[in-house]
Design an enzyme around this catalytic site. Structure first.
Site: not given
Length: 585
Positions: A101, A208, A266, A344-345
């Site tokens: 990440d 991210d 993202e 994960h979100d």
């Protein structure tokens, strides 16, 4: 038809690992890097080509590692830099690649850069973050510089008493935004967050909030919620005018380490396909691919929790899938996309889009696996998805919900409603359906103590795992499904292999929805040259007759059965939550 533009990051399947919840090796109740290393053979056996490791950097863990205090070190509970070196080398030794990440829109407020920035207005790093003076209303009361709402609620501005200015944070106050307009700041980011890890051998990054770096327009956002003090501003702070320049700089850094590094960005708040293409087309050459949120946002409210479970129709879902798939065919240049339902979100996909009822959850897990493996683009699988993990049960109290997003929303409803039980129950239903916690429950490795995730030592973190293991761990776990071809895990392995066997058709093929208005079944075709596949998915708890020839001009008699989630199913009716795939002669 010409051969596809083959690249490792297009052909392969990526497995996302959330370190805190993957595998605990030392009994402290939290997953760690040695735990990941111990399960690399399991990941390889699933058919995975690349692992994506969520933030393992040093952090106060206000937002579970997305608040980084040191890019060049590891959160001590996860392990050491030596553990990371071992993870990189052991992943490569198995023929897999590893991406990390890249969290560079903001840091932790504990990062040394921010500590210097807030120390005085004269500090050389003052402009490495975004500082603004106060505004004042007609009564002379101090107000933040604008009306933007944070992604986690409240204002994006926090007042700093020492220097008497506000700093910007699009997320929590402990996550101040970096000022990308400072060239010195950018160069420090590239050195510390990128070159440090590229030199260690990582193969790329999941980037991210990749479209939030350029935000020169700090004017008020339009008022879209009359009842709220602060307003949604995502269309203002995303996709700013300098984004392409910044991404070109990032690519220049990547190119220092070879030509085959991968980036997946993202990309929230980007409804215009032309803007998406401006990042991912071959001509732009800025990002390898992006995560669009069309599919996982289906059924969410203006604030995601302002909704009821299953507040969408299957046609809504199909249109969202279509929008992500169409990126492949849009524009004149080559572009690439992603296929995913979990990360994960996000809450668990079986609970969100199919059925987690005991009688349907296995069928639902297999059907969603078939659908995803037949979609074009790079396939991303989130840990636990391969065994059909589902959301925590409604009976769990709010105390089990540890995420800042869920907690802030529930507290806001409590405050605004004066503790109204009906309003709080409504908020709890939405959180149980959409909360990020569900993806962060530890993986159920077996039916033993702590689901095989951990063997918590007495006195460590209260003698329990950092998050409670799901109640169904005795029936849904890796050990029970290993070697069982009829399990969700067995089916995922089968479908990943089928995807690789028909790589050009399923990974690169053109997608087309059949009968978008159908409320129960999702049928789509994939085409590559003379090859064509038909995919059928029943998203209902009913047996559904399905005449493919009536809906698409295709004929069962001219279709070769490839696979079904129900053994041997070849007739013209789909069982509840059945998926099926055919080749067209």
């Amino acid at each position: 038809m010409s051969a596809p533009d083959r690249k490792w990051w297009k052909d392969g399947v990526v497995y996302q690992i959330y370190p805190a919840s993957f595998k605990d090796s030392n009994g402290d109740g939290m997953g760690d890097l040695p735990g990941i290393i111990s399960k690399l053979d399991y990941i390889k056996d699933l058919g995975i080509d690349t692992i994506w490791v969520c933030p393992m950097y040093d952090s106060p863990q206000i937002d579970m590692g997305y608040d980084i205090s040191d890019y060049e070190n590891v959160y001590p509970q996860f392990g050491t830099l030596q553990d990371m070196d071992t993870l990189i080398s052991e992943t490569h030794a198995r023929g897999m690649r590893i991406i990390l990440d890249l969290v560079i829109n903001h840091t932790s407020d504990q990062h040394a850069w921010f500590q210097e920035s807030r120390s005085s207005k004269d500090n050389p790093k003052r402009d490495w973050y975004i500082w603004q003076p106060a505004t004042y209303d007609s009564s002379g009361t101090r107000q933040p510089p604008n009306n933007w709402r944070s992604n986690f609620g409240g204002s994006v501005w926090t007042w700093d008493e020492a220097t008497e200015e506000y700093f910007l944070h699009l997320f929590t106050p402990e996550q101040p935004d970096l000022n990308w307009e400072s060239s010195a700041c950018r160069e420090a980011i590239y050195d510390s967050a990128m070159r440090f890890w590229l030199a260690k051998g990582v193969d790329g990054f999941r980037v991210d909030t990749v479209n939030m770096y350029s935000k020169p327009d700090l004017s008020d956002a339009p008022i879209t919620d009359e009842t709220a003090e602060f307003q949604f501003a995502g269309l203002q702070y995303c996709n700013g005018p300098s984004m392409h320049s910044y991404l070109n700089e990032i690519n220049a850094v990547l190119s220092e380490y070879g030509k085959d590094k991968m980036t997946v960005g993202e990309l929230p708040n980007t409804p215009d396909p032309a803007v998406i293409l401006s990042y991912v087309s071959a001509a732009a050459n800025e990002l390898s691919m992006v995560f669009q949120f069309d599919v996982v946002d289906v059924g969410m409210g203006p604030h995601k929790f302002q909704t009821e479970p299953f507040d969408f129709t299957l046609p809504d879902f199909k249109r969202a899938v279509r929008r992500t798939q169409e990126i492949l065919g849009a524009g004149t240049g080559d572009a690439w996309t992603t296929a995913f339902l979990e990360n994960h979100d996000q809450a668990r996909s079986i609970s969100r889009f199919a059925s987690d009822a005991p009688e349907h959850r296995v069928a639902s897990g297999k059907m969603l696996a078939l659908m995803l493996c037949a979609l074009s683009g790079t396939l991303f699988v989130y840990q636990g998805q391969e065994i059909g993990m589902v959301n925590a049960p409604m009976e769990w109290p709010m105390e089990e919900y540890k995420d800042v997003d869920s907690g802030n929303y529930y507290a806001m409803v409590d405050r605004l409603s004066g503790g109204d039980p009906e309003k709080l129950a409504e908020a709890k239903r939405a959180i149980q359906y959409l909360g990020r916690e569900h993806a962060r429950l530890p993986i159920s490795w077996d039916g033993g103590k702590d689901a095989g995730f951990s063997d918590v030592k007495e006195g460590e973190v209260g003698g329990k795992t950092w998050m409670r293991v799901n109640d169904d761990y005795e029936t849904c776990n890796v050990a029970k499904q290993l070697g069982d071809p009829k399990s969700v895990l067995g089916y995922w392995k089968r479908m990943i292999q089928l995807r690789k066997n028909f790589l050009e058709l399923l990974v690169y093929g053109a997608f087309e929805v059949v009968d978008e208005a159908d409320e129960k079944t999702f049928c789509f075709t994939k085409t590559w040259g003379e090859q064509k596949a038909v995919v059928l998915c029943n998203f209902s708890a009913e047996t559904v007759p399905f005449k493919v020839d009536e809906k698409s001009g295709l004929d069962f008699d001219r279709m070769e059965w490839l696979d079904s989630t129900v053994d041997g199913a070849k007739g013209a009716a789909l069982a509840p939550y059945e998926g099926r795939i055919y080749l067209v002669e």
